[in-house]
Design a protein around this motif. Structure first.
Motif, PDB file in Angstrom:
ATOM      1  N   SER A  16     -12.906 -72.301  33.966  1.00 13.40           N
ATOM      2  CA  SER A  16     -11.771 -72.651  33.108  1.00 13.40           C
ATOM      3  C   SER A  16     -11.646 -71.652  31.966  1.00 13.40           C
ATOM      4  O   SER A  16     -10.560 -71.123  31.707  1.00 13.40           O
ATOM      5  N   LEU A  17     -12.771 -71.399  31.303  1.00  8.68           N
ATOM      6  CA  LEU A  17     -12.730 -70.444  30.186  1.00  8.68           C
ATOM      7  C   LEU A  17     -12.257 -69.081  30.669  1.00  8.68           C
ATOM      8  O   LEU A  17     -11.452 -68.412  30.012  1.00  8.68           O
ATOM      9  N   PHE A  18     -12.718 -68.707  31.825  1.00 11.01           N
ATOM     10  CA  PHE A  18     -12.403 -67.393  32.359  1.00 11.01           C
ATOM     11  C   PHE A  18     -10.900 -67.239  32.614  1.00 11.01           C
ATOM     12  O   PHE A  18     -10.360 -66.148  32.497  1.00 11.01           O
ATOM     13  N   VAL A  19     -10.268 -68.358  32.973  1.00  9.73           N
ATOM     14  CA  VAL A  19      -8.822 -68.309  33.217  1.00  9.73           C
ATOM     15  C   VAL A  19      -8.048 -68.511  31.911  1.00  9.73           C
ATOM     16  O   VAL A  19      -7.096 -67.787  31.613  1.00  9.73           O
ATOM     17  N   VAL A  20      -8.496 -69.506  31.133  1.00  7.95           N
ATOM     18  CA  VAL A  20      -7.700 -69.933  29.993  1.00  7.95           C
ATOM     19  C   VAL A  20      -7.665 -68.873  28.891  1.00  7.95           C
ATOM     20  O   VAL A  20      -6.601 -68.562  28.359  1.00  7.95           O
ATOM     21  N   VAL A  21      -8.794 -68.307  28.554  1.00  9.18           N
ATOM     22  CA  VAL A  21      -8.843 -67.399  27.405  1.00  9.18           C
ATOM     23  C   VAL A  21      -7.902 -66.190  27.575  1.00  9.18           C
ATOM     24  O   VAL A  21      -7.056 -65.947  26.722  1.00  9.18           O
ATOM     25  N   PRO A  22      -8.014 -65.444  28.688  1.00 10.74           N
ATOM     26  CA  PRO A  22      -7.065 -64.326  28.808  1.00 10.74           C
ATOM     27  C   PRO A  22      -5.615 -64.782  28.880  1.00 10.74           C
ATOM     28  O   PRO A  22      -4.731 -64.133  28.308  1.00 10.74           O
ATOM     29  N   ALA A  23      -5.352 -65.907  29.557  1.00  7.66           N
ATOM     30  CA  ALA A  23      -3.972 -66.373  29.677  1.00  7.66           C
ATOM     31  C   ALA A  23      -3.404 -66.722  28.303  1.00  7.66           C
ATOM     32  O   ALA A  23      -2.258 -66.396  27.992  1.00  7.66           O
ATOM     33  N   VAL A  24      -4.226 -67.381  27.475  1.00 10.90           N
ATOM     34  CA  VAL A  24      -3.758 -67.752  26.137  1.00 10.90           C
ATOM     35  C   VAL A  24      -3.448 -66.498  25.319  1.00 10.90           C
ATOM     36  O   VAL A  24      -2.400 -66.396  24.675  1.00 10.90           O
ATOM     37  N   ILE A  25      -4.361 -65.527  25.380  1.00  9.07           N
ATOM     38  CA  ILE A  25      -4.150 -64.311  24.591  1.00  9.07           C
ATOM     39  C   ILE A  25      -2.894 -63.583  25.072  1.00  9.07           C
ATOM     40  O   ILE A  25      -2.021 -63.222  24.272  1.00  9.07           O
ATOM     41  N   LEU A  26      -2.780 -63.419  26.379  1.00 15.05           N
ATOM     42  CA  LEU A  26      -1.618 -62.723  26.932  1.00 15.05           C
ATOM     43  C   LEU A  26      -0.321 -63.446  26.606  1.00 15.05           C
ATOM     44  O   LEU A  26       0.650 -62.839  26.148  1.00 15.05           O
ATOM     45  N   ALA A  27      -0.316 -64.762  26.834  1.00 10.24           N
ATOM     46  CA  ALA A  27       0.925 -65.520  26.641  1.00 10.24           C
ATOM     47  C   ALA A  27       1.325 -65.513  25.175  1.00 10.24           C
ATOM     48  O   ALA A  27       2.507 -65.322  24.840  1.00 10.24           O
ATOM     49  N   THR A  28       0.361 -65.700  24.280  1.00  9.40           N
ATOM     50  CA  THR A  28       0.693 -65.744  22.860  1.00  9.40           C
ATOM     51  C   THR A  28       1.182 -64.386  22.377  1.00  9.40           C
ATOM     52  O   THR A  28       2.144 -64.291  21.611  1.00  9.40           O
ATOM     53  N   PHE A  29       0.529 -63.340  22.863  1.00 12.77           N
ATOM     54  CA  PHE A  29       0.932 -61.990  22.485  1.00 12.77           C
ATOM     55  C   PHE A  29       2.359 -61.697  22.982  1.00 12.77           C
ATOM     56  O   PHE A  29       3.234 -61.292  22.202  1.00 12.77           O
ATOM     57  N   ALA A  30       2.608 -61.956  24.250  1.00 15.53           N
ATOM     58  CA  ALA A  30       3.936 -61.669  24.807  1.00 15.53           C
ATOM     59  C   ALA A  30       4.992 -62.530  24.125  1.00 15.53           C
ATOM     60  O   ALA A  30       6.091 -62.050  23.803  1.00 15.53           O
ATOM     61  N   SER A  31       4.665 -63.808  23.867  1.00 17.94           N
ATOM     62  CA  SER A  31       5.630 -64.703  23.218  1.00 17.94           C
ATOM     63  C   SER A  31       5.937 -64.234  21.804  1.00 17.94           C
ATOM     64  O   SER A  31       7.089 -64.283  21.366  1.00 17.94           O
ATOM     65  N   SER A  32       4.912 -63.798  21.086  1.00 19.27           N
ATOM     66  CA  SER A  32       5.149 -63.423  19.698  1.00 19.27           C
ATOM     67  C   SER A  32       6.017 -62.169  19.633  1.00 19.27           C
ATOM     68  O   SER A  32       6.900 -62.061  18.776  1.00 19.27           O
ATOM     69  N   LEU A  33       5.797 -61.235  20.548  1.00 22.43           N
ATOM     70  CA  LEU A  33       6.651 -60.049  20.585  1.00 22.43           C
ATOM     71  C   LEU A  33       8.092 -60.433  20.900  1.00 22.43           C
ATOM     72  O   LEU A  33       9.035 -59.999  20.224  1.00 22.43           O
ATOM     73  N   ALA A  34       8.253 -61.284  21.923  1.00 20.46           N
ATOM     74  CA  ALA A  34       9.603 -61.675  22.314  1.00 20.46           C
ATOM     75  C   ALA A  34      10.284 -62.441  21.187  1.00 20.46           C
ATOM     76  O   ALA A  34      11.446 -62.184  20.852  1.00 20.46           O
ATOM     77  N   ALA A  35       9.545 -63.366  20.573  1.00 23.24           N
ATOM     78  CA  ALA A  35      10.139 -64.160  19.490  1.00 23.24           C
ATOM     79  C   ALA A  35      10.515 -63.268  18.315  1.00 23.24           C
ATOM     80  O   ALA A  35      11.547 -63.482  17.659  1.00 23.24           O
ATOM     81  N   PHE A  36       9.716 -62.260  18.039  1.00 22.50           N
ATOM     82  CA  PHE A  36      10.044 -61.312  16.953  1.00 22.50           C
ATOM     83  C   PHE A  36      11.357 -60.607  17.256  1.00 22.50           C
ATOM     84  O   PHE A  36      12.248 -60.534  16.399  1.00 22.50           O
TER      85      PHE A  36
END
Lengths: 389, 273, 292
Positions: free
Chosen positions: B71-91
């Motif tokens: 779970s950690l192996f999947v969740v951690v990178p997905a969270v980082i990627l999704a938050t990063f991509a979302s923050s760029l798009a939202a900006f």
């Protein structure tokens, strides 16, 4: 350091709104130019176009000798103070001031020295480590100024920088801002809606209305020779008294309501343009201070009789609010919309203000006589609203 | 004041609601340390002595620890990627004037309301066809993609509260868009970004559907499918089940307890709408 | 006239790229594929265009109707969640002793997985489980909660309400914090009772948020009960707790009818879309909240 040259610049928004129309304006090196006008007159849009925050639809903007239309804000090397100060909330005062320099890869030592210098000028030295959230309005305003001056920009832009301050501080900061601007000697474009601020601060003042420049000149000139009815009504406090009047066929008498003011031949001699208005309606303007109480010592040719409604004693002077039976000219909310209309109905009571000597024998509820001097009158065409001279 | 609700009554009702949210955690913790017989006799009893036998039973029957790692192996990178991509798009959607920005945003919002299965169905087939089922990479990317629209939506309303004039001041100060994102938006938007990151973590960690479909082999199984199967195997051995539930909930509980201040503030500041 | 044209700024496009690529490749394309395959007899390998056959089959399948009715029944949870959220929010907003602690505690269900909540609730309602033992005290024990359609639904709904009210509370608290407190002072001076203020000020002022909650909970009930159903009842007894999304899962991933599943999934989306539009139309007073 550079001059700003705005040549026939227009701004049309995608929705078709034409915010600025063919604006031409020059700000010389070191000059303090104030743009003033009611809200929505296009002054802020014009400023933002100079800053590079808004695209220029047509026309040419030069900063120094460079055409700046397509340059980024950074390339234009402008500094700007915003109305709400727009400080970076997550940075300390020192970091706020240093941000522009650090983006330009200025050496750390130099940044430190320049920040200290700017803080010294603005009296911010003790606040350098604070976050903006803890500062008072006046202090934030100073930080915003500091952020602008620290970079030694080519030009300096200010968008209503004092309007969020309380009245007393605002007056104080006017001289402060001018002092700093003189010291750095950079061409400055300053936007405000407050005509008093404009008159007290500007080397020159540009009056805008509905996207169009009305007049641009030194404050005294705007005050004494307004180019049109709008400038006449907008500049000056209390505002100029404007009444609907008729010039007699022979050009010597001005009919104001039911009164005939005999002005003599002098009237047309002083303003040849009035010859065309013989027997026609026009708008006459009288500044409050140009209506002294009539006495034997006045060499006035005419006397205006008016009913005194109220008086305001300001100590050094007395403001007399009077009414006559001539229609008053002017919009109710001139300051907000810039709309000006001529109230033409005959039976309307026109109200006006006179500024007289504090011990003048004037009482509310009674009639008073004011001296009228032909050379101090202003005339405007009722249709085109342009001054007649 | 007379028109006030009795404060005592309010307190009592709040306590009652509080019991319903806290007791289940206690129930898991207490019963995981009891024997099956003791539980069947009285589910509300307290452990008589500290027994961790349920935990050792849990670890010996299912690869529980591994599932947490998966779970950690999947969740951690997905969270980082999704938050990063979302923050760029939202900006970009809030502060950079671009053509079609609104159209793009509303398209994203429409996609957000798609039931997950509409998206997952062809993805499952494609993943299986290319022999990538039970491989972490597609799962990470799919979780990332599915969480981007919501993250962008939340961060957009968050970034909107940053005054435009601050961004303009940075432009006049000479900052490029990239520098504005890095040095103005990220620091000012940090509480909102952390909140969205936590929400994304909870979303992915707690999800059953995608993990069940994409990672079903024992050597890739995430924690929620493991727990779901545990309940089938151990309906008769409640203490072991409770031990599993508690351990499965622990990462999200720790995350919540550790970040509660920022998280609650972020949620209350309207980040969720 | 100089036509102004700023130099192309590539940043916004580069910045949108990660989000755009992922959403396009892993959401938009799959959605397109699902739409296409809903008109095929796709089994995961072969697919042939069969027109509206899948939809015909769906409308002739009696189970679909009962499954759809199940989803409608589970909608009972929506008003329950709204009421529970409102009670929690209003009481926390009273700011009695320890209100921050309560706010902290009420969030807990929100961070737990539906799997954990589901297993926990099914444990509570097992024969001989916690609830049963309490009922035995009143002489009502030995009832198989999960073996009876209606009681099984009650368990699922209870789990759903418990899981969801924390989020609802946050949304409402956040809306309530934007209400001008001067309104409450004015109402207090006018002599309005606590209840009256709740009815006449609080609820109207947060109606936008209530609508928002209602919309997303309806969507959630139709599209995301999968985990609850999977662990609490596995859709049973019979099909009595099988929801549309759970049924779609079974037909697709367990029976391998991908074309049919795609048609079902699309139908699910259309239902959700219609319910959302209906709700937005039903609440005409959403403007009240817009000012914030």
């Amino acid at each position: 350091m550079a001059s700003i040259s705005i040549e026939e610049v227009s701004k049309v928004y995608p929705n078709g709104f034409n915010a600025v129309r063919d604006l031409s304006l020059n700000v010389a090196e070191g000059e303090f130019m104030v743009m003033v006008g009611p809200s929505g007159c296009g002054k802020t849009t014009a400023l933002r176009m100079v800053a590079g925050l808004e695209e220029i639809t047509s026309g040419t903007l030069r900063i120094g000798d460079r055409v700046a239309n397509q340059l980024t804000s950074k390339e234009r090397d402008v500094a700007m103070v915003f109305q709400n100060y727009a400080l970076y909330p997550h940075m300390s005062v020192a970091e706020n001031i240093a941000f522009g320099l650090s983006l330009r890869k200025t050496p750390k030592v130099e940044i430190k020295q320049k920040v200290a210098e700017a803080a010294e000028i603005l009296g911010l030295t003790s606040l350098l480590d604070q976050k903006p959230g803890l500062l008072s309005g006046g202090q934030r305003q100073r930080v915003a100024m500091g952020r602008a001056i620290v970079r030694d920009p080519s030009i300096f832009l200010m968008d209503e920088p004092l309007s969020n301050l309380d009245a007393k501080l605002r007056v104080q900061m006017r001289t402060e801002v001018r002092r700093i601007q003189r010291r750095i000697g950079v061409a400055t474009l300053y936007v405000t809606h407050d005509q008093t601020e404009a008159m007290t601060m500007g080397d020159r003042v540009a009056v805008m209305r509905a996207g169009v420049l009305q007049q641009c000149d030194q404050p005294q000139v705007l005050y004494n020779q307004p180019a049109n009815l709008f400038v006449a009504a907008f500049i000056g406090s209390p505002a100029m008294n404007l009444f609907d009047a008729t010039l007699s066929e022979d050009g010597t008498t001005l009919r104001l309501g039911s009164q005939d003011l005999a002005m003599g031949e002098q009237l047309i001699q002083l303003r040849p343009g009035l010859a065309a208005y013989r027997g026609r309606r026009l708008v006459v303007g009288l500044r409050a201070e140009d209506l002294p109480v009539y006495g034997n010592e006045n060499a006035a040719q005419a006397v205006l009789k008016a009913h005194v409604e109220t008086t305001e004693n300001l100590g050094s002077e007395l403001l007399v609010h009077f009414s006559i039976d001539a229609a008053r000219v002017g919009g109710e909310n001139l300051g907000d919309t810039g709309e000006l209309e001529i109230v033409a109905a005959i039976d309307i009571i026109g109200e006006g203000v006179a500024r007289v000597e504090p011990r003048a024998p004037v009482r509310a509820g009674e009639d008073a006589l004011f001296a009228v001097f032909p050379e101090r009158l202003h005339f405007f065409d009722p249709e085109s609203q342009i001054a007649v001279s | 004041m007379q028109s006030r609700l009795s404060r005592g009554l309010v307190f009592v009702v709040l306590c009652l609601i509080g019991v319903t949210t806290v007791y289940p955690l206690l129930f898991m913790a207490l019963n995981s340390m009891r024997s099956t017989q003791a539980f069947e006799l009285n589910p509300f009893g307290l452990p008589t002595h500290l027994s961790l036998s349920s935990y050792s039973a849990l670890f010996s029957t299912v690869p529980f620890f591994q599932s947490i790692l998966h779970s950690l192996f999947v969740v951690v990178p997905a969270v980082i990627l999704a938050t990063f991509a979302s923050s760029l798009a939202a900006f970009v959607f809030t502060k950079v004037p671009i053509k079609m920005g609104n159209v793009l945003f509303w398209t994203m919002l429409m996609i957000m309301f798609m039931p997950g299965i509409v998206v997952l169905l062809p993805l499952y087939v494609e993943v299986a066809r290319t022999g990538l089922s039970n491989n972490f990479a597609p799962a990470i990317l799919i979780y990332t993609a599915i969480n981007i629209p919501y993250g962008t939506y939340l961060l957009r309303s968050n970034f909107r509260s940053i005054p435009d004039s601050v961004v303009e001041a940075a432009r006049v100060d000479g900052a490029s868009w990239y520098k504005i994102y890095l040095r103005v938006i990220l620091p000012i938007g940090k509480p909102g970004i952390i909140t969205v990151g936590i929400l994304t973590f909870l979303n992915i960690w707690n999800d059953l559907f995608i993990s069940l479909v994409l990672l079903h082999a024992p050597n890739t199984e995430m924690v929620t499918p493991t727990l779901a199967q545990l309940s089938g195997k151990y309906t008769s051995n409640i203490p072991v089940l409770m031990a599993g539930l508690l351990l499965g909930a622990l990462p999200t509980l720790i995350l919540y307890f550790a970040t509660a201040r920022v998280f609650i503030r972020g949620m209350l500041s309207g980040a969720v709408r | 006239m100089v036509k102004s044209r700023r130099r192309k700024n590539v940043f916004p496009y580069v910045a949108l790229l990660p989000a755009a690529v992922l959403v396009l490749g892993l959401m938009v394309l799959p959605i397109g594929a699902t739409i296409w395959h809903s008109f095929t007899n796709w089994d995961g390998v072969n697919s042939k265009f069969i027109g509206f056959k899948n939809f015909e089959l769906i409308f002739h399948n009696p189970i679909i109707y009962s499954v759809f009715v199940n989803s409608l029944i589970f909608l009972i949870s929506v008003p329950l969640i709204l009421v529970a959220s409102l009670i929690a929010a209003v009481l926390v907003y009273e700011k009695v002793l320890g209100w921050r602690v309560f706010r902290f505690l009420f969030f807990i269900p929100m961070v737990l997985s539906p799997v954990i909540i589901g297993v926990l609730f099914s444990t509570f309602f097992l024969p001989g489980g916690a609830v049963d033992q309490v009922l035995r005290v009143f002489g009502l024990g030995n009832f198989s909660w999960l073996g009876n359609p209606w009681s099984a639904r009650v368990v699922v709904i209870l789990a759903l309400v418990w899981a969801s009210f924390g989020f609802g509370m946050v949304v409402l608290l956040s809306a309530m914090s934007t209400v001008d407190t001067a309104l409450y002072d004015a109402a207090a001076i006018d002599g309005a009772s606590w209840w009256r203020r709740l009815r006449s000020i609080t609820i109207p002022m947060i109606s936008g948020s209530l609508q928002f909650l209602s919309v997303i909970n309806v969507i959630y009930t139709f599209t995301s009960l999968f985990a609850f159903v999977y662990v609490i009842t596995a859709g049973g007894p019979g099909f009595s707790t099988t929801t549309v999304d759970y049924y779609t899962y079974i037909t697709t991933f367990e029976n391998g009818q991908f074309g049919y599943g795609a048609a079902l999934a699309l139908l699910l989306f259309l239902i959700v879309l219609m319910l959302t539009i209906a709700q937005v139309k039903l609440f005409p007073n959403r403007e009240v909240q817009q000012g914030s």
